[in-house]
Design an enzyme around this catalytic site. Structure first.
Site, mmCIF file in Angstrom:
data_model
loop_
_atom_site.group_PDB
_atom_site.id
_atom_site.type_symbol
_atom_site.label_atom_id
_atom_site.label_comp_id
_atom_site.label_asym_id
_atom_site.label_seq_id
_atom_site.Cartn_x
_atom_site.Cartn_y
_atom_site.Cartn_z
ATOM 1 N N ASP A 195 -10.385 0.536 1.985
ATOM 2 C CA ASP A 195 -11.435 1.321 1.328
ATOM 3 C C ASP A 195 -12.720 1.437 2.137
ATOM 4 O OD1 ASP A 195 -11.959 -1.512 0.729
ATOM 5 O OD2 ASP A 195 -13.557 -0.753 -0.555
ATOM 6 N N ASP A 224 -13.573 -3.696 4.830
ATOM 7 C CA ASP A 224 -12.689 -4.846 4.630
ATOM 8 C C ASP A 224 -11.239 -4.413 4.807
ATOM 9 O OD1 ASP A 224 -12.113 -3.432 2.293
ATOM 10 O OD2 ASP A 224 -13.527 -4.606 1.107
ATOM 11 N N TYR A 284 -14.867 -3.263 -7.846
ATOM 12 C CA TYR A 284 -14.776 -1.914 -8.401
ATOM 13 C C TYR A 284 -14.576 -1.995 -9.915
ATOM 14 C CZ TYR A 284 -14.534 -0.184 -3.625
ATOM 15 O OH TYR A 284 -14.833 0.124 -2.324
ATOM 16 N N GLU A 332 -22.270 -0.531 5.827
ATOM 17 C CA GLU A 332 -20.835 -0.453 5.556
ATOM 18 C C GLU A 332 -20.446 0.976 5.187
ATOM 19 O OE1 GLU A 332 -17.298 -2.887 3.259
ATOM 20 O OE2 GLU A 332 -19.342 -3.015 2.457
#
Length: 645
Positions: A68, A71, A240, A485
Site C-alpha cells: 500500500d 511498508d 486502516y 511516505e
C-alpha cells in the site's frame, strides 16, 4: 466576465508543467509497489520477486497485488480503492491517456490489482482482506525481497463480515470491467462475475455476455452479511480503521455496478437507499479510501445529468446537492469550506494529507466536465460557478504538487529538480537486491538504511508523498513518515487529472457512454497475434507471433491451425521456449494470462507454469514446446522466474 476570462486564460496556463511526463511517472510508481512474481516487462528494474508464499498457510494463492505504501503489507481496503480510482481515471480520460501512449501501462497497473482480487475471492462469501501484519511489519525495515515478517492472511466471511471491504472490492472489479470491456471482453466478464449478484435474470446475463452461475458474489455478500471489516480483521484497525462504516461502500458499489452493467436493480438500490444510508444526507468535505460519499454523490449526479434517474429524480437531485456541497467547499464558496495552507493546498490532516488533495481534485475535474457537458453551472451558496473555475481549482492543486508552492518543491518523486530524496519507503531506501544480494535483517535495516541521512539508493519515480503541513512546511527525512511516505491511493486519482490537463481543452462530452479504446501495444510487450477474423475459414495456416525474450530465454508463439465447431472458431497455438544461454536452465516459471482453454506440455503450479513432469531442466541451446487451444488471440506468455546452473 470572470468565467469568460477563465476559459480564455486557462489553456495558456496549462503550459506551465509537463503533465504528460508527470502522468508517465505517476503510473510507473505502481510497478515499484508490486508484490509477487514480476513480469518480464517490469520497468522498475531495482525491484525483484517478493511475497511468493503469500496465502500458502491458509491454503490460498494470494501472490501478487500491491504494497500500500512504504511498508510490505497488502491491505485490501486501500488497494481496492486504488484500483477503483485508477479505473475511473481511465473510464473518463482513457482516450487522452491513449493519445499520450500511457493507456497500456495504466491498464496493466489496474490488472495487477484485479488479478489479485480474483485470487482473494476464492469462494462467493469469502474475501481475503489483508496479507501481513502491520505491527510486526513496522518493527522491521526490510526490502520486500528479504521479508521475514508474519505473512498471515486475514479474511472476511458470513461469520466475520466486512461490508465495507467487500463493497469496495466489488466497486473496483465493476469499474475495472468497464476498462477491459472492449480490449479483453472475457476478462471483463470475469471481473463482473465476481462483483455481480446471482439474482439477475438469465436473459440479462446472456445479454451482457456470460453464463448464469449460481453464486452470490461480492456485492450480495457485502449487502447480506453486514458489518465493518475491521471488526473481523482487527489487525487493520491501527492502520486502516473504517470510521465511516459501510453504508457508503454499499452505495458506491451499487453505483459502479450500475455503470458497469446498466442493470436497473442497482439504480433501484441507489434510489431506495439513498436517504436511509446517508447518500443524500451526508455533506462531506473529504473523499478517500474510507469516506466514499462524495464519490457516490458525484456518480449519481452524473446519472441524473444523463437522464437516467427516472422516477428517482427527486432522490438523485438530493445526491447532487451533496456533491455540489463538496465541490463548493473545495472552492471556498460553500457554507462550510475546507482548510487550505497559505500556499493554497487543501489541508485535512498532518499524516499523508496529499491523499485528500488528489482525490478531491479528481472529483472536481470530472464534475467540471459533467457540468460543461450538461451546459450548466455549479450552484454554491456564494453564487453560481462556471465549470472552468472548478477545473482551475483542480489544476491549482496539481500544480502545487508539481512544484508551484512556497518551497518550490515537487511532491512527486523524480519530477522537476527539487523533490524528496529520503522517502519513507523500505524498498527504495535499501540498496537493490540486484546490486547487493546480501540479506538485510529486520533490525539491521533500521540500523543501516532507515537511519541513513543519504539519498535513497533507488529512485521511487512518480511517488506522490504525504506532503507539507498546514503552513507549507516540509521535512525531507526518512523518519518523517507523515510527510515523506507515499501511497498508492495518493497516485491513483491523479492519473485522470494529469491525462485531462495534458490533453488541453477539446469539447469533451463526459455524459456519453464510456468507451475505453484498446491501448497502443507497449514497446516491451509482444504485439498481438493476427485477429481471428482475418483468418480464412477453411484453410489451416501457420502464422508466427512475434518472439518475446527475458534475458537468456526466448519465447516464440505461432498459430498452427484453426477450425469451426458448433459455429465457433477454435485456434491451436504452439509455443517454443528456448534456452539461449550457455548454462542449464532450471526452476523455470512461466506466467500465462489471457488463456481461455486447455494447455498441454507444462505443469500448472497454481500461480505459474513450470516444466512438464518428464523434464527437470533445459540444456544450453535446447527448446521445449507446449500447445494450447482456445477461441481468442494468442495468450500472453512471459518468464517470471528461472535459475541457470
Amino acid at each position: 466576465m470572470t468565467p469568460l476570462l477563465l476559459l480564455l486564460c486557462l489553456p495558456l496556463a496549462l503550459a506551465g508543467h509537463d503533465y504528460g511526463q508527470a502522468l508517465s511517472k505517476s503510473i510507473l510508481f505502481f510497478e515499484a509497489q508490486r508484490s509477487g512474481y514480476l513480469p518480464h516487462n517490469q520497468r522498475v528494474t531495482w525491484r525483484a520477486n517478493s511475497g511468493l508464499n503469500d496465502g500458502k498457510a491458509s491454503g490460498a494463492d494470494l501472490v501478487g497485488g500491491y504494497y500500500d505504501a512504504g511498508d510490505n503489507v497488502k491491505f485490501g481496503l486501500p488497494m481496492a480503492f486504488t484500483v477503483t480510482m485508477m479505473s475511473w481515471s481511465i473510464i473518463e480520460y482513457g482516450k487522452q491517456m491513449a493519445a499520450s501512449g500511457e493507456l497500456g501501462h495504466a491498464m496493466n497497473a489496474i490488472k495487477w490489482g484485479t488479478d489479485y482480487f480474483i485470487k482473494a475471492h476464492p469462494q462467493p462469501n469469502v474475501l481475503y482482506g489483508e496479507v501481513g501484519d502491520g505491527n510486526t511489519d513496522h518493527n522491521c525495515w526490510q526490502r520486500p525481497e528479504d521479508m521475514t515478517t508474519d505473512r498471515r492472511a486475514y479474511k472476511i466471511d458470513p461469520s466475520n463480515p466486512g461490508s465495507d471491504l467487500a463493497g469496495e472490492t466489488a466497486a473496483a472489479m465493476a469499474a475495472a470491467s468497464i476498462v477491459f470491456r472492449h480490449s479483453d471482453p472475457a476478462y471483463s466478464s470475469e471481473l463482473l462475475r465476481h462483483a455481480y449478484q446471482a439474482q439477475v435474470s438469465a436473459a440479462f446475463m446472456v445479454y451482457i455476455g456470460f453464463s448464469v452461475v449460481s453464486v452470490i458474489a461480492l456485492f450480495d455478500f457485502a449487502d447480506k452479511y453486514r458489518g465493518k471489516y475491521d471488526s473481523s480483521i482487527t489487525v487493520a484497525q491501527k492502520y486502516y480503521r473504517s470510521i465511516s462504516g459501510y453504508n457508503d461502500e454499499l452505495l458506491w458499489a451499487a453505483a459502479w455496478l450500475y455503470q458497469a452493467s446498466g442493470n436497473q436493480h442497482y439504480l433501484d438500490y441507489l434510489g431506495k437507499n439513498g436517504d436511509s444510508m446517508g447518500g443524500t444526507g451526508w455533506g462531506m468535505t473529504e473523499f478517500g479510501w474510507d469516506v466514499k460519499y462524495p464519490g457516490v454523490q458525484t456518480l449519481v449526479a452524473k446519472f441524473l445529468m444523463q437522464g437516467k434517474a427516472g422516477h428517482y429524480a427527486p432522490v438523485f437531485e438530493r445526491y447532487q446537492q451533496k456533491a455540489e456541497y463538496f465541490m463548493c467547499s473545495c472552492l471556498g464558496k460553500g457554507s462550510r469550506n475546507v482548510q487550505k495552507t497559505p500556499g493554497g493546498l487543501i489541508f485535512r490532516q498532518r499524516w499523508n494529507n496529499m491523499q485528500f488533495v488528489t482525490s478531491a481534485s479528481f472529483l472536481a475535474t470530472v464534475y467540471s466536465d459533467y457540468l460543461a457537458s450538461a451546459g450548466r453551472d455549479l450552484k454554491c451558496s456564494a453564487g453560481n460557478v462556471a465549470p472552468a473555475e472548478l477545473l482551475g481549482f483542480a489544476k491549482s492543486q496539481v500544480d502545487y504538487i508539481l512544484g508551484d508552492n512556497p518551497r518550490a518543491t515537487s511532491y512527486m518523486v523524480g519530477y522537476g529538480n527539487n523533490y524528496p530524496q529520503r522517502v519513507h519507503h523500505r524498498a527504495s531506501s535499501i540498496v537493490s537486491i540486484k546490486v547487493n544480494p546480501s540479506f538485510v535483517s529486520c533490525r539491521g535495516g533500521y540500523a543501516t538504511w532507515f537511519s541513513s541521512k543519504g539519498s535513497d539508493p533507488n529512485l521511487l519515480v512518480g511517488a506522490v508523498v504525504g506532503g507539507p503541513d498546514a503552513y507549507d512546511n516540509f521535512g525531507d527525512r526518512r523518519d518523517n513518515y507523515e510527510q515523506t511516505e507515499p501511497a498508492t491511493y495518493n497516485n491513483a486519482p491523479i492519473l485522470g487529472i494529469l491525462a485531462r490537463l495534458n490533453a488541453g481543452h477539446g469539447g469533451y462530452n463526459q455524459l456519453l457512454p464510456a468507451i475505453v479504446p484498446a491501448p497502443t501495444p507497449v514497446v516491451t510487450k509482444p504485439s498481438p497475434a493476427p485477429k481471428p477474423k482475418t483468418i480464412p475459414p477453411t484453410k489451416p495456416i501457420t502464422t508466427p507471433a512475434p518472439a518475446s525474450s527475458s534475458g537468456p530465454i526466448a519465447i516464440q508463439q505461432k498459430l498452427t491451425t484453426s477450425w469451426i465447431s458448433n459455429g465457433k472458431r477454435y485456434y491451436r497455438y504452439s509455443t517454443i521456449v528456448t534456452n539461449k544461454s550457455a548454462k542449464t536452465l532450471k526452476n523455470l516459471k512461466l506466467s500465462i494470462s489471457k488463456l481461455y482453454g486447455p494447455l498441454w506440455g507444462l505443469t500448472n503450479l497454481g500461480n505459474a507454469y513450470g516444466f512438464p513432469s518428464w523434464l527437470n531442466n533445459l540444456a544450453a541451446g535446447k527448446s521445449l514446446e507446449f500447445v494450447y487451444i482456445h477461441t481468442a488471440n494468442a495468450a500472453d506468455v512471459s518468464v517470471s522466474a528461472y535459475t541457470l546452473a
